[in-house]
Design a protein around this motif. Structure first.
Motif, PDB file in Angstrom:
ATOM      1  N   GLU A 131       0.870  -1.311  -0.015  1.00  0.00           N
ATOM      2  CA  GLU A 131      -0.113  -0.037   0.013  1.00  0.00           C
ATOM      3  C   GLU A 131       0.907   1.162  -0.126  1.00  0.00           C
ATOM      4  O   GLU A 131       1.882   1.221   0.717  1.00  0.00           O
ATOM      5  CB  GLU A 131      -0.813   0.064   1.229  1.00  0.00           C
ATOM      6  CG  GLU A 131      -2.035  -1.042   1.424  1.00  0.00           C
ATOM      7  CD  GLU A 131      -2.889  -0.732   2.227  1.00  0.00           C
ATOM      8  OE1 GLU A 131      -3.070   0.145   2.901  1.00  0.00           O
ATOM      9  OE2 GLU A 131      -3.447  -2.104   2.556  1.00  0.00           O
ATOM     10  N   GLY A 132       0.379   2.194  -0.681  1.00  0.00           N
ATOM     11  CA  GLY A 132       0.832   3.352  -0.670  1.00  0.00           C
ATOM     12  C   GLY A 132       2.211   3.618  -1.719  1.00  0.00           C
ATOM     13  O   GLY A 132       2.529   4.726  -1.808  1.00  0.00           O
ATOM     14  N   LEU A 133       2.222   2.717  -2.592  1.00  0.00           N
ATOM     15  CA  LEU A 133       3.659   2.732  -3.428  1.00  0.00           C
ATOM     16  C   LEU A 133       3.028   2.683  -4.909  1.00  0.00           C
ATOM     17  O   LEU A 133       1.719   1.995  -5.155  1.00  0.00           O
ATOM     18  CB  LEU A 133       4.359   1.463  -3.307  1.00  0.00           C
ATOM     19  CG  LEU A 133       5.335   1.237  -2.187  1.00  0.00           C
ATOM     20  CD1 LEU A 133       6.034   0.094  -2.303  1.00  0.00           C
ATOM     21  CD2 LEU A 133       6.375   2.561  -2.110  1.00  0.00           C
ATOM     22  N   THR A 134       3.337   3.376  -5.753  1.00  0.00           N
ATOM     23  CA  THR A 134       2.869   3.405  -7.041  1.00  0.00           C
ATOM     24  C   THR A 134       3.374   2.285  -7.823  1.00  0.00           C
ATOM     25  O   THR A 134       4.461   1.359  -7.345  1.00  0.00           O
ATOM     26  CB  THR A 134       3.289   4.684  -7.871  1.00  0.00           C
ATOM     27  OG1 THR A 134       4.713   4.561  -7.867  1.00  0.00           O
ATOM     28  CG2 THR A 134       2.905   6.084  -6.941  1.00  0.00           C
ATOM     29  N   GLU A 167       7.095   2.517  -8.436  1.00  0.00           N
ATOM     30  CA  GLU A 167       7.962   2.178  -7.283  1.00  0.00           C
ATOM     31  C   GLU A 167       7.830   0.887  -6.922  1.00  0.00           C
ATOM     32  O   GLU A 167       8.968   0.443  -6.494  1.00  0.00           O
ATOM     33  CB  GLU A 167       7.461   3.189  -6.038  1.00  0.00           C
ATOM     34  CG  GLU A 167       7.569   4.682  -6.098  1.00  0.00           C
ATOM     35  CD  GLU A 167       6.863   5.469  -5.066  1.00  0.00           C
ATOM     36  OE1 GLU A 167       7.268   6.534  -4.768  1.00  0.00           O
ATOM     37  OE2 GLU A 167       5.693   4.918  -4.446  1.00  0.00           O
TER      38      GLU A 167
END
Length: 198
Positions: free
Chosen positions: A2-5, A8
């Motif tokens: 979660e939170g990563l593109t 990334e």
């Protein structure tokens, strides 16, 4: 995660792949995936092996491989062991060497392909062209010298492999000649030696 593109995540996955990989060189030109896997398998689980081939002769191994291990720790152990100890692969008198992989070794990997390279032709009048052409001439000379040395090493390895095979055949003949010899059994009983393992 979660939170990563997605980009990334690809970068993280690619970085983890690089950490799990190593480059092994100074291998025999007759090396196979199976022999290298058996040799390195004593340090951990080998995920994949890519034997590097001569671009001008794709069937010919250049004595270098990129190996992916299951974990980065296994790759580190192999590099450390091969730096500290003589490690011969495939029974050939050629000590193999191992190095940690770098991103540049994965130029054709799918996770790396989105990173672009700028390639262009140089003309002799451009700034820096003289040095580039000198480097190319040196590289060509080194390639010629390396090919000659590799050819001589290949001939020596083939001769050694033939001698090893002939020695094996001779030892096997000796074994066959004494395998069922009754006199050996008499001597074994006389000197109270243990029975042979069959």
């Amino acid at each position: 995660m979660e939170g990563l593109t997605e980009e990334e995540m690809h970068d993280r996955e690619f970085a983890q792949l690089v950490q799990r990989c190593l480059m092994v060189d100074n291998l025999s030109f007759t090396i196979t995936d199976a022999i290298l896997c058996a040799a390195l398998g004593q340090f951990g689980t080998v995920q994949s092996i890519k034997l590097l081939r001569d671009p001008k002769n794709p069937g010919k191994c250049i004595g270098t491989a990129i190996v992916e291990m299951e974990t980065a720790q296994q790759a580190d152990v192999i590099v450390k062991q091969m730096q500290e100890f003589l490690f011969m692969v495939g029974g050939m008198p050629r000590p193999a060497r191992a190095y940690k992989a770098t991103e540049a070794m994965f130029i054709d990997h799918p996770l790396r392909r989105r990173k672009s390279l700028e390639l262009r032709f140089l003309t002799r009048g451009e700034p820096g062209a003289r040095e580039a052409f000198q480097k190319r001439e040196i590289a060509e000379r080194h390639a010629f010298e390396r090919n000659y040395i590799q050819q001589q090493q290949r001939i020596a390895e083939e001769e050694l492999a033939m001698k090893q095979f002939e020695n094996f055949q001779e030892l096997h003949k000796k074994y066959e000649s004494i395998k069922d010899n009754k006199e050996i059994d008499v001597l074994r009983q006389l000197y109270k030696l243990p029975d042979r393992v069959r």
